[in-house]
Scaffold this motif. Structure first.
Motif, PDB file in Angstrom:
ATOM      1  N   SER A  26     -24.464 -15.933 -11.781  1.00 35.02           N
ATOM      2  CA  SER A  26     -25.565 -16.546 -11.026  1.00 35.02           C
ATOM      3  C   SER A  26     -25.004 -17.302  -9.832  1.00 35.02           C
ATOM      4  O   SER A  26     -23.843 -17.722  -9.824  1.00 35.02           O
ATOM      5  CB  SER A  26     -26.366 -17.500 -11.917  1.00 35.02           C
ATOM      6  OG  SER A  26     -25.558 -18.585 -12.330  1.00 35.02           O
ATOM      7  N   TYR A  30     -29.705 -16.257  -5.226  1.00 41.41           N
ATOM      8  CA  TYR A  30     -29.516 -14.891  -5.714  1.00 41.41           C
ATOM      9  C   TYR A  30     -30.120 -14.771  -7.104  1.00 41.41           C
ATOM     10  O   TYR A  30     -30.225 -15.753  -7.839  1.00 41.41           O
ATOM     11  CB  TYR A  30     -28.021 -14.535  -5.778  1.00 41.41           C
ATOM     12  CG  TYR A  30     -27.376 -14.421  -4.420  1.00 41.41           C
ATOM     13  CD1 TYR A  30     -27.187 -13.173  -3.838  1.00 41.41           C
ATOM     14  CD2 TYR A  30     -26.978 -15.551  -3.712  1.00 41.41           C
ATOM     15  CE1 TYR A  30     -26.601 -13.063  -2.586  1.00 41.41           C
ATOM     16  CE2 TYR A  30     -26.403 -15.443  -2.465  1.00 41.41           C
ATOM     17  CZ  TYR A  30     -26.216 -14.204  -1.907  1.00 41.41           C
ATOM     18  OH  TYR A  30     -25.648 -14.085  -0.663  1.00 41.41           O
ATOM     19  N   GLU A  31     -30.511 -13.545  -7.460  1.00 38.31           N
ATOM     20  CA  GLU A  31     -31.045 -13.304  -8.789  1.00 38.31           C
ATOM     21  C   GLU A  31     -29.892 -13.216  -9.776  1.00 38.31           C
ATOM     22  O   GLU A  31     -28.910 -12.527  -9.530  1.00 38.31           O
ATOM     23  CB  GLU A  31     -31.869 -12.021  -8.808  1.00 38.31           C
ATOM     24  CG  GLU A  31     -33.136 -12.138  -7.970  1.00 38.31           C
ATOM     25  CD  GLU A  31     -34.066 -10.949  -8.117  1.00 38.31           C
ATOM     26  OE1 GLU A  31     -34.032 -10.294  -9.180  1.00 38.31           O
ATOM     27  OE2 GLU A  31     -34.814 -10.699  -7.182  1.00 38.31           O
ATOM     28  N   SER A  32     -30.023 -13.937 -10.893  1.00 35.75           N
ATOM     29  CA  SER A  32     -28.995 -13.885 -11.925  1.00 35.75           C
ATOM     30  C   SER A  32     -28.952 -12.489 -12.528  1.00 35.75           C
ATOM     31  O   SER A  32     -29.963 -11.779 -12.551  1.00 35.75           O
ATOM     32  CB  SER A  32     -29.298 -14.898 -13.033  1.00 35.75           C
ATOM     33  OG  SER A  32     -29.275 -16.199 -12.516  1.00 35.75           O
ATOM     34  N   THR A  53     -29.924 -10.824  -3.386  1.00 36.82           N
ATOM     35  CA  THR A  53     -30.606 -12.042  -2.944  1.00 36.82           C
ATOM     36  C   THR A  53     -32.032 -12.039  -3.476  1.00 36.82           C
ATOM     37  O   THR A  53     -32.660 -10.989  -3.623  1.00 36.82           O
ATOM     38  CB  THR A  53     -30.643 -12.164  -1.410  1.00 36.82           C
ATOM     39  OG1 THR A  53     -31.323 -11.034  -0.878  1.00 36.82           O
ATOM     40  CG2 THR A  53     -29.257 -12.273  -0.830  1.00 36.82           C
ATOM     41  N   GLN A  54     -32.510 -13.240  -3.794  1.00 35.62           N
ATOM     42  CA  GLN A  54     -33.893 -13.351  -4.218  1.00 35.62           C
ATOM     43  C   GLN A  54     -34.775 -13.065  -3.018  1.00 35.62           C
ATOM     44  O   GLN A  54     -34.479 -13.498  -1.897  1.00 35.62           O
ATOM     45  CB  GLN A  54     -34.186 -14.729  -4.794  1.00 35.62           C
ATOM     46  CG  GLN A  54     -33.519 -14.931  -6.136  1.00 35.62           C
ATOM     47  CD  GLN A  54     -33.813 -16.286  -6.725  1.00 35.62           C
ATOM     48  OE1 GLN A  54     -34.078 -17.236  -6.023  1.00 35.62           O
ATOM     49  NE2 GLN A  54     -33.765 -16.365  -8.032  1.00 35.62           N
ATOM     50  N   THR A  56     -37.939 -13.961  -2.087  1.00 36.49           N
ATOM     51  CA  THR A  56     -38.795 -14.914  -1.394  1.00 36.49           C
ATOM     52  C   THR A  56     -38.445 -16.356  -1.733  1.00 36.49           C
ATOM     53  O   THR A  56     -37.848 -16.645  -2.761  1.00 36.49           O
ATOM     54  CB  THR A  56     -40.282 -14.699  -1.734  1.00 36.49           C
ATOM     55  OG1 THR A  56     -40.471 -14.917  -3.122  1.00 36.49           O
ATOM     56  CG2 THR A  56     -40.744 -13.316  -1.352  1.00 36.49           C
ATOM     57  N   GLY A 111     -33.909 -17.708  -1.039  1.00 38.98           N
ATOM     58  CA  GLY A 111     -34.690 -17.076  -2.091  1.00 38.98           C
ATOM     59  C   GLY A 111     -34.763 -17.960  -3.319  1.00 38.98           C
ATOM     60  O   GLY A 111     -33.778 -18.559  -3.724  1.00 38.98           O
ATOM     61  N   GLY A 112     -35.955 -18.052  -3.893  1.00 42.64           N
ATOM     62  CA  GLY A 112     -36.149 -18.816  -5.117  1.00 42.64           C
ATOM     63  C   GLY A 112     -36.186 -20.316  -4.913  1.00 42.64           C
ATOM     64  O   GLY A 112     -36.230 -21.065  -5.879  1.00 42.64           O
TER      65      GLY A 112
END
Length: 161
Positions: A26, A30-32, A53-54, A56, A111-112
């Motif tokens: 993680s 970024y998305e885990s 990358t996330q 939004t 993102g996130g």
């Protein structure tokens, strides 16, 4: 937490027991991602994880005064206060209200995450800014209305004669 990847992009973890292990990676913005790794006896197990990358994030926008038009990269998005969801990236936020100078700022959205932004608009010179104490008082307004009614009544009576 077994470690943090260095700038080289490599993390070496020693003395891992043989068998299946869950590895999670993680990083903020970024998305885990989680993968399962089989560590064989006497050999090294190599794992490569690429994080996406996330998609939004959001901008939490407030202003003084309130009820101000919001533009994000020249696109109208609503009235303050508001939370606006946008793709991760860099944006120019413009706040606009008649009688006030425009206010703008560049904002980076991850993102996130929610980026908080607050703007104070200044009155334009020469333009009156309405306040709670400006304009005629209640009593003055009532006096004008009553005077108008009396005048109208007198004119009606004079017209009937």
């Amino acid at each position: 937490v077994a470690g943090q990847v260095a700038d080289s992009g490599v993390l070496v973890i020693d003395n891992i027991p043989v068998g299946l292990h869950d590895v999670m990676a993680s990083f903020p913005g970024y998305e885990s991602q989680e993968v399962q790794v089989n560590v064989p006896g006497g050999l090294a197990a190599e794992v490569r994880i690429d994080l996406a990358t996330q998609a939004t994030g959001s901008i939490d926008i407030s202003s003084t005064p309130t009820n101000v038009q919001i533009f994000v990269d020249d696109l109208y998005k609503g009235i303050t206060p508001a939370v606006i969801e946008v793709p991760a990236g860099s944006y120019i936020v413009l706040l606009r209200l008649s009688g006030y100078q425009d206010w703008s700022a560049q904002v980076d959205v991850n993102g996130g995450e929610t980026t908080v932004l607050s703007g104070t608009l200044l009155p334009t010179s020469g333009a009156p800014v309405p306040t709670a104490s400006s304009g005629p008082s209640f009593m003055m307004t009532m006096l004008i209305i009553v005077s108008g009614c009396i005048f109208a009544a007198l004119c009606c009576q004079k017209g009937r004669r």
